[in-house]
Design a protein around this motif. Structure first.
Motif, PDB file in Angstrom:
ATOM      1  N   ASP A 230      89.694  51.422  48.669  1.00 40.97           N
ATOM      2  CA  ASP A 230      89.614  52.818  48.227  1.00 40.97           C
ATOM      3  C   ASP A 230      89.642  52.908  46.707  1.00 40.97           C
ATOM      4  N   SER A 231      90.514  52.108  46.082  1.00 43.60           N
ATOM      5  CA  SER A 231      90.609  52.145  44.619  1.00 43.60           C
ATOM      6  C   SER A 231      89.337  51.634  43.972  1.00 43.60           C
ATOM      7  N   VAL A 232      88.810  50.525  44.499  1.00 44.46           N
ATOM      8  CA  VAL A 232      87.562  49.977  43.953  1.00 44.46           C
ATOM      9  C   VAL A 232      86.409  50.947  44.180  1.00 44.46           C
ATOM     10  N   GLY A 233      86.395  51.568  45.348  1.00 49.84           N
ATOM     11  CA  GLY A 233      85.328  52.524  45.642  1.00 49.84           C
ATOM     12  C   GLY A 233      85.319  53.679  44.661  1.00 49.84           C
ATOM     13  N   ARG A 234      86.511  54.209  44.337  1.00 47.72           N
ATOM     14  CA  ARG A 234      86.567  55.297  43.371  1.00 47.72           C
ATOM     15  C   ARG A 234      86.113  54.836  41.987  1.00 47.72           C
ATOM     16  N   ALA A 235      86.566  53.614  41.619  1.00 48.35           N
ATOM     17  CA  ALA A 235      86.175  53.096  40.301  1.00 48.35           C
ATOM     18  C   ALA A 235      84.669  52.871  40.211  1.00 48.35           C
ATOM     19  N   VAL A 236      84.085  52.355  41.295  1.00 46.84           N
ATOM     20  CA  VAL A 236      82.634  52.104  41.294  1.00 46.84           C
ATOM     21  C   VAL A 236      81.863  53.406  41.209  1.00 46.84           C
ATOM     22  N   ARG A 237      82.314  54.400  41.980  1.00 51.22           N
ATOM     23  CA  ARG A 237      81.583  55.674  41.994  1.00 51.22           C
ATOM     24  C   ARG A 237      81.714  56.420  40.664  1.00 51.22           C
ATOM     25  N   GLN A 238      82.816  56.167  39.941  1.00 52.31           N
ATOM     26  CA  GLN A 238      83.019  56.837  38.667  1.00 52.31           C
ATOM     27  C   GLN A 238      82.374  56.094  37.497  1.00 52.31           C
ATOM     28  N   VAL A 262      82.257  43.213  47.450  1.00 50.16           N
ATOM     29  CA  VAL A 262      82.490  41.989  46.671  1.00 50.16           C
ATOM     30  C   VAL A 262      83.687  42.161  45.745  1.00 50.16           C
ATOM     31  N   VAL A 263      83.729  43.291  45.023  1.00 49.33           N
ATOM     32  CA  VAL A 263      84.849  43.520  44.105  1.00 49.33           C
ATOM     33  C   VAL A 263      86.164  43.619  44.875  1.00 49.33           C
ATOM     34  N   THR A 264      86.159  44.279  46.029  1.00 49.43           N
ATOM     35  CA  THR A 264      87.373  44.376  46.863  1.00 49.43           C
ATOM     36  C   THR A 264      87.874  42.998  47.255  1.00 49.43           C
ATOM     37  N   ASP A 265      86.965  42.140  47.708  1.00 46.28           N
ATOM     38  CA  ASP A 265      87.366  40.786  48.115  1.00 46.28           C
ATOM     39  C   ASP A 265      87.887  39.993  46.927  1.00 46.28           C
ATOM     40  N   ILE A 266      87.234  40.174  45.761  1.00 45.54           N
ATOM     41  CA  ILE A 266      87.667  39.426  44.576  1.00 45.54           C
ATOM     42  C   ILE A 266      89.064  39.863  44.141  1.00 45.54           C
TER      43      ILE A 266
END
Length: 332
Positions: A230-238, A262-266
């Motif tokens: 969820d955190s990565v998703g918000r950062a990517v969308r922003q 990919v970023v979530t897994d990393i």
């Protein structure tokens, strides 16, 4: 009312002894009332009061008063007989760890049997012990009596006042230590933690490694992975640069979702590796070289936090100091 229960008396399997308690309670009551009467009889004022009622009472009781000690010895003989009988039963039942413990635990029974004015008062304690025993077996219910409620209320008042004063004193001392810069924290670190620093570091490393293993588990780490996603998703969308990928025909959204995964897994695997790779040596190095280095701003922040703790203690003192028994008394 004492609410005497004959049923509970039968169920207790202590019937004979409890009946003996009732007999002794009656004798103690008679004896103590008589002691009070005889003590008052020694005063001229009380004898004058009895004479105004009936002169024959004064004349008739005078020989009894003169031989009061002899008659009281009869009661004492009964009390001692009952005491030694219970002692023998306690030895037979092995009620106490040692056979000679009984007279020390029931010392007031022996002291009350000394035929002196100052020691007869201890016979009151024997009444209380009998009442407590009867109440314990629910033969009588002391809670229904007005005297019990009166004593219990003022006992709570005494305990509340005493405990409140002690707590307020302890908190005040803590505030003074904080204000004076008490070395307690430093003493704890130097005298306790530093001596066992290797053990503490090994424990911390084991706990962090265990957390890392839990996060790496597919089931246990599900909540953490979802939070990272969820955190990565918000950062990517922003992110404006990532948003330009949506402009790529057909594959733009797919690339964005793939990037999120990919970023979530990393990120997740980085945290897991960080926790799992922490050894006791690394934790020890972190403690020795990082936690002990405070700049002036951090030191000022620590002082502010100590002030916060002091203010919290002050609020606790104000709440502890509230006399709840007054509110309870106002209800009645």
């Amino acid at each position: 009312m004492l609410n005497f229960s004959l049923t509970k008396l039968k169920q207790s399997h202590e019937g004979p002894w409890l009946m003996l308690d009732l007999v002794m309670l009656l004798l103690l009551t008679i004896n103590l009332l008589w002691i009070i009467f005889d003590t008052l009889f020694e005063t001229q004022l009380f004898r004058g009061f009895l004479s105004s009622i009936s002169q024959q009472v004064v004349v008739g009781y005078q020989p009894i008063h003169e031989n009061f000690l002899v008659i009281d010895l009869v009661f004492i003989a009964i009390f001692l007989t009952e005491f030694f009988l219970r002692w023998l039963v306690a030895i037979y039942r092995k009620t106490y760890m040692r056979w000679y413990f009984f007279p020390f635990i029931h010392w007031y029974d022996l002291v009350g049997c000394i035929p002196l004015s100052a020691t007869r008062i201890f016979r009151f304690l024997r009444i209380f012990s009998i009442l407590h025993r009867l109440h314990k077996y629910q033969i009588i219910d002391l809670r229904r009596t007005a005297l019990f409620r009166f004593i219990f209320f003022y006992y709570n008042v005494f305990v509340e006042e005493l405990s409140d004063r002690i707590v307020v004193k302890v908190l005040s001392d803590a505030q003074e230590d904080i204000a004076a810069g008490s070395p307690l924290i430093d003493d704890i670190f130097e005298s306790v933690l530093k001596k066992r620093q290797d053990i503490v570091c090994a424990w911390a490393a084991a706990m962090l490694s265990h957390i890392g293993d839990s996060l790496a588990d597919a089931n246990h780490g599900k909540v953490f992975r979802q939070h990272v996603r969820d955190s990565v998703g918000r950062a990517v969308r922003q992110n404006n640069q990532v948003n330009t990928l949506k402009l790529v025909p057909v594959v733009g959204s797919t690339i964005e979702r793939t990037l999120e995964d990919v970023v979530t897994d990393i990120v997740t695997q980085s945290v897991v590796n960080l926790l799992q790779d922490l050894s006791p040596d690394k934790v020890d190095y972190f403690v020795r070289n990082t936690l002990t280095q405070f700049d002036p701003q951090e030191q000022a922040l620590e002082n502010e936090m100590l002030m916060v703790i002091s203010e919290v203690l002050e609020l606790i003192k104000s709440h502890v100091g509230e006399q709840r028994w007054k509110a309870e008394l106002a209800k009645h």
